[in-house]
Design a protein around this motif. Sequence first.
Motif, PDB file in Angstrom:
ATOM      1  N   ARG A  74       0.607  -1.631   0.237  1.00 25.95           N
ATOM      2  CA  ARG A  74       0.080   0.401   0.346  1.00 25.95           C
ATOM      3  C   ARG A  74       1.100   1.132  -0.565  1.00 25.95           C
ATOM      4  O   ARG A  74       1.938   1.421   0.599  1.00 25.95           O
ATOM      5  CB  ARG A  74      -0.635   0.198   1.099  1.00 25.95           C
ATOM      6  CG  ARG A  74      -1.700  -1.765   1.789  1.00 25.95           C
ATOM      7  CD  ARG A  74      -2.561  -0.879   2.424  1.00 25.95           C
ATOM      8  NE  ARG A  74      -3.037  -2.543   2.768  1.00 25.95           N
ATOM      9  CZ  ARG A  74      -3.650  -3.042   2.493  1.00 25.95           C
ATOM     10  NH1 ARG A  74      -4.367  -2.523   1.344  1.00 25.95           N
ATOM     11  NH2 ARG A  74      -4.008  -4.787   2.427  1.00 25.95           N
ATOM     12  N   SER A 150      -7.971 -11.049  -7.176  1.00 24.87           N
ATOM     13  CA  SER A 150      -8.447 -10.760  -5.958  1.00 24.87           C
ATOM     14  C   SER A 150      -9.142 -12.238  -6.046  1.00 24.87           C
ATOM     15  O   SER A 150      -9.747 -12.408  -6.207  1.00 24.87           O
ATOM     16  CB  SER A 150      -9.406  -9.315  -6.105  1.00 24.87           C
ATOM     17  OG  SER A 150     -10.224  -9.697  -4.772  1.00 24.87           O
ATOM     18  N   ILE A 151      -8.642 -12.402  -4.383  1.00 23.72           N
ATOM     19  CA  ILE A 151      -9.379 -13.788  -4.263  1.00 23.72           C
ATOM     20  C   ILE A 151     -11.530 -13.313  -3.816  1.00 23.72           C
ATOM     21  O   ILE A 151     -11.474 -14.315  -3.935  1.00 23.72           O
ATOM     22  CB  ILE A 151      -8.823 -14.582  -3.333  1.00 23.72           C
ATOM     23  CG1 ILE A 151      -9.299 -14.265  -1.619  1.00 23.72           C
ATOM     24  CG2 ILE A 151      -7.784 -14.856  -2.517  1.00 23.72           C
ATOM     25  CD1 ILE A 151      -9.013 -14.758  -1.319  1.00 23.72           C
ATOM     26  N   ASP A 152     -11.510 -11.722  -3.457  1.00 18.57           N
ATOM     27  CA  ASP A 152     -13.324 -11.995  -3.504  1.00 18.57           C
ATOM     28  C   ASP A 152     -13.897 -12.280  -4.185  1.00 18.57           C
ATOM     29  O   ASP A 152     -15.477 -12.607  -4.128  1.00 18.57           O
ATOM     30  CB  ASP A 152     -13.087 -10.512  -3.041  1.00 18.57           C
ATOM     31  CG  ASP A 152     -12.360 -10.281  -1.320  1.00 18.57           C
ATOM     32  OD1 ASP A 152     -11.827 -11.268  -1.015  1.00 18.57           O
ATOM     33  OD2 ASP A 152     -11.567  -9.068  -1.122  1.00 18.57           O
ATOM     34  N   MET A 194     -13.203 -15.275   4.339  1.00 17.14           N
ATOM     35  CA  MET A 194     -12.622 -14.163   3.511  1.00 17.14           C
ATOM     36  C   MET A 194     -13.667 -13.646   2.434  1.00 17.14           C
ATOM     37  O   MET A 194     -14.691 -14.637   2.419  1.00 17.14           O
ATOM     38  CB  MET A 194     -11.136 -13.778   3.072  1.00 17.14           C
ATOM     39  CG  MET A 194     -10.211 -14.239   4.697  1.00 17.14           C
ATOM     40  SD  MET A 194      -8.443 -13.680   3.629  1.00 17.14           S
ATOM     41  CE  MET A 194      -7.847 -13.125   4.538  1.00 17.14           C
ATOM     42  N   GLY A 195     -13.782 -12.581   2.057  1.00 23.94           N
ATOM     43  CA  GLY A 195     -14.639 -12.371   0.927  1.00 23.94           C
ATOM     44  C   GLY A 195     -14.621 -10.381   1.042  1.00 23.94           C
ATOM     45  O   GLY A 195     -15.715  -9.916   0.102  1.00 23.94           O
ATOM     46  N   ARG A 196     -14.386  -9.685   1.877  1.00 16.46           N
ATOM     47  CA  ARG A 196     -14.498  -8.732   2.306  1.00 16.46           C
ATOM     48  C   ARG A 196     -16.077  -8.279   2.152  1.00 16.46           C
ATOM     49  O   ARG A 196     -16.387  -9.330   3.273  1.00 16.46           O
ATOM     50  CB  ARG A 196     -14.098  -7.564   1.535  1.00 16.46           C
ATOM     51  CG  ARG A 196     -13.622  -6.356   2.256  1.00 16.46           C
ATOM     52  CD  ARG A 196     -12.240  -5.450   0.659  1.00 16.46           C
ATOM     53  NE  ARG A 196     -11.044  -5.347   0.956  1.00 16.46           N
ATOM     54  CZ  ARG A 196     -10.179  -5.018   1.286  1.00 16.46           C
ATOM     55  NH1 ARG A 196     -10.452  -4.494   2.208  1.00 16.46           N
ATOM     56  NH2 ARG A 196      -8.726  -5.852   1.013  1.00 16.46           N
ATOM     57  N   GLU A 250     -16.962 -13.109   5.960  1.00 15.58           N
ATOM     58  CA  GLU A 250     -16.274 -12.377   6.783  1.00 15.58           C
ATOM     59  C   GLU A 250     -17.294 -10.721   7.375  1.00 15.58           C
ATOM     60  O   GLU A 250     -17.257  -9.455   7.893  1.00 15.58           O
ATOM     61  CB  GLU A 250     -14.391 -11.991   6.373  1.00 15.58           C
ATOM     62  CG  GLU A 250     -14.426 -11.344   5.729  1.00 15.58           C
ATOM     63  CD  GLU A 250     -13.250 -10.450   5.557  1.00 15.58           C
ATOM     64  OE1 GLU A 250     -12.308 -10.517   6.176  1.00 15.58           O
ATOM     65  OE2 GLU A 250     -12.529 -10.793   3.996  1.00 15.58           O
ATOM     66  N   HIS A 284      -5.429 -16.409   6.157  1.00 17.00           N
ATOM     67  CA  HIS A 284      -4.999 -15.533   5.301  1.00 17.00           C
ATOM     68  C   HIS A 284      -4.352 -17.168   3.962  1.00 17.00           C
ATOM     69  O   HIS A 284      -3.578 -17.140   3.139  1.00 17.00           O
ATOM     70  CB  HIS A 284      -3.456 -15.033   5.490  1.00 17.00           C
ATOM     71  CG  HIS A 284      -3.549 -13.690   5.846  1.00 17.00           C
ATOM     72  ND1 HIS A 284      -4.499 -13.146   6.800  1.00 17.00           N
ATOM     73  CD2 HIS A 284      -4.381 -12.484   4.390  1.00 17.00           C
ATOM     74  CE1 HIS A 284      -4.984 -11.535   7.146  1.00 17.00           C
ATOM     75  NE2 HIS A 284      -4.487 -11.585   5.571  1.00 17.00           N
ATOM     76  N   ARG A 287      -5.442 -17.305   1.146  1.00 13.24           N
ATOM     77  CA  ARG A 287      -5.234 -16.546   0.155  1.00 13.24           C
ATOM     78  C   ARG A 287      -3.296 -16.579  -0.636  1.00 13.24           C
ATOM     79  O   ARG A 287      -2.925 -16.448  -1.171  1.00 13.24           O
ATOM     80  CB  ARG A 287      -4.882 -15.052   0.398  1.00 13.24           C
ATOM     81  CG  ARG A 287      -5.479 -13.986  -0.557  1.00 13.24           C
ATOM     82  CD  ARG A 287      -5.543 -12.644   0.140  1.00 13.24           C
ATOM     83  NE  ARG A 287      -4.213 -11.904   0.438  1.00 13.24           N
ATOM     84  CZ  ARG A 287      -4.433 -10.724   1.248  1.00 13.24           C
ATOM     85  NH1 ARG A 287      -5.432 -10.442   1.666  1.00 13.24           N
ATOM     86  NH2 ARG A 287      -3.459 -10.002   1.451  1.00 13.24           N
TER      87      ARG A 287
HETATM   88  O1  F6P Z   1      -9.050  -8.971  -0.290  1.00 13.12           O
HETATM   89  C1  F6P Z   1      -8.892  -9.981  -0.511  1.00 13.12           C
HETATM   90  C2  F6P Z   1      -9.108  -9.840   1.030  1.00 13.12           C
HETATM   91  O2  F6P Z   1      -8.096 -11.358   1.362  1.00 13.12           O
HETATM   92  C3  F6P Z   1     -10.254  -9.714   1.451  1.00 13.12           C
HETATM   93  O3  F6P Z   1     -10.734 -11.500   1.793  1.00 13.12           O
HETATM   94  C4  F6P Z   1      -9.794  -9.717   2.912  1.00 13.12           C
HETATM   95  O4  F6P Z   1     -10.825  -8.924   3.478  1.00 13.12           O
HETATM   96  C5  F6P Z   1      -8.933  -8.662   3.414  1.00 13.12           C
HETATM   97  O5  F6P Z   1      -8.015  -9.121   1.839  1.00 13.12           O
HETATM   98  C6  F6P Z   1      -7.528  -8.639   4.344  1.00 13.12           C
HETATM   99  O6  F6P Z   1      -6.533  -8.229   4.014  1.00 13.12           O
HETATM  100  P1  F6P Z   1      -5.505  -7.906   4.608  1.00 13.12           P
HETATM  101  O7  F6P Z   1      -4.587  -8.314   4.028  1.00 13.12           O
HETATM  102  O8  F6P Z   1      -4.527  -6.334   4.889  1.00 13.12           O
HETATM  103  O9  F6P Z   1      -5.503  -8.175   6.323  1.00 13.12           O
END
Ligand code: F6P
Length: 363
Positions: A74, A150-152, A194-196, A250, A284, A287
Amino acid sequence: DKGLAVFTSGGDSQGMNAAVRACVRMAIYLGCKAYFIREGYQGMVDGGEYIQEANWASVSSIIHRGGTIIGSARCKDFRERAGRLKAANNLIQRGITNLVVIGGDGSLTGANLFRQEWSSLLEELLKDGTITEEQRKKFDVLHIVGLVGSIDNDFCGTDMTIGTDSALHRIIEAIDAISSTAYSHQRTFIMEVMGRHCGYLAISAAIATEADYLFIPEEPVPLNWQELICQKLTQERSAGQRLNIVIVAEGAMDREGNPITAEHVKKVIDDRLKHDARITVLGHVQRGGNPSAFDRILACRMGAEATLALMEATEESVPVVISLDGNQAVRVPLMECVERTQAVAKAMAERRWADAVKLRGRS
Ligand code: F6P
């Protein structure tokens, strides 16, 4: 003489390396110079060794690797004009006017703003003598193409984002593993995935693993969800089932916008059903690991198409994102997709579920 650079930005996802590889190799095949920008926008701002020429061999043996070998970060500096000026100069000095950005909607929006600002950045660099008039003329247009990593699977305009399929495999593997031990001890497992703000991973995993109950952000949770979940789990146990699986996305929330967490669900099950209930937060792990065959191939197709789109771009072209439509890798206007994606997020934040589902469409 067309320099093309590829970078990954925001959260990583499986398949990003395959996309980087395809962009680089297609660029070299078409006779242009290909570059990596390491650590996302931060590398573009910092320049130096962060922007590196890539060759055919430098992307060998990465197609099977998870994450992103060129790093992602970031970047606060890129939000400031001073940072973007540095980034523009770093690109100009290397003759790069084509960018492939692999990331989510925020990263793609950043690239589009950079593109819109490009001429004014060049003007400023010319005024302070950082670049020459000849450079300003030669590099006067910045072309960008987006790939959604993106995994979402939360991006409007594409059927699948790069990484979703691998994450889903990981979730299903974990739930299958949990199910065998749950069976032995007649336990109830509450799995947080996950999935935001998107329930795609949760709902797909629920279908594929025969879960008993599911909470996703897109579905207004009934006010009496506590009764409903208890009824359903009891019914399954009475029918002879030795275990229960509950999946909580989530981003799930109740009608008042309060998050519904695995802890809330466990408490209801503990208090009302007295099951031996446990929580597993996959985190994670979802991911990580190697990309699935689907993600590797999807990323290869999208990466190659991204480079082609850049090479064919003209001054009038609008920036595109490479999407999967049916089984075709197609080019769709980037900002239309970003705007729709952001409208979904807004509708969800305002808890207008029906609008969000409509807007999300096929993605
Ligand atoms: O956007 C991908 C993701 O893994 C979401 O599913 C999750 O909410 C977020 O990123 C987690 O982010 P970070 O790795 O910054 O904790």
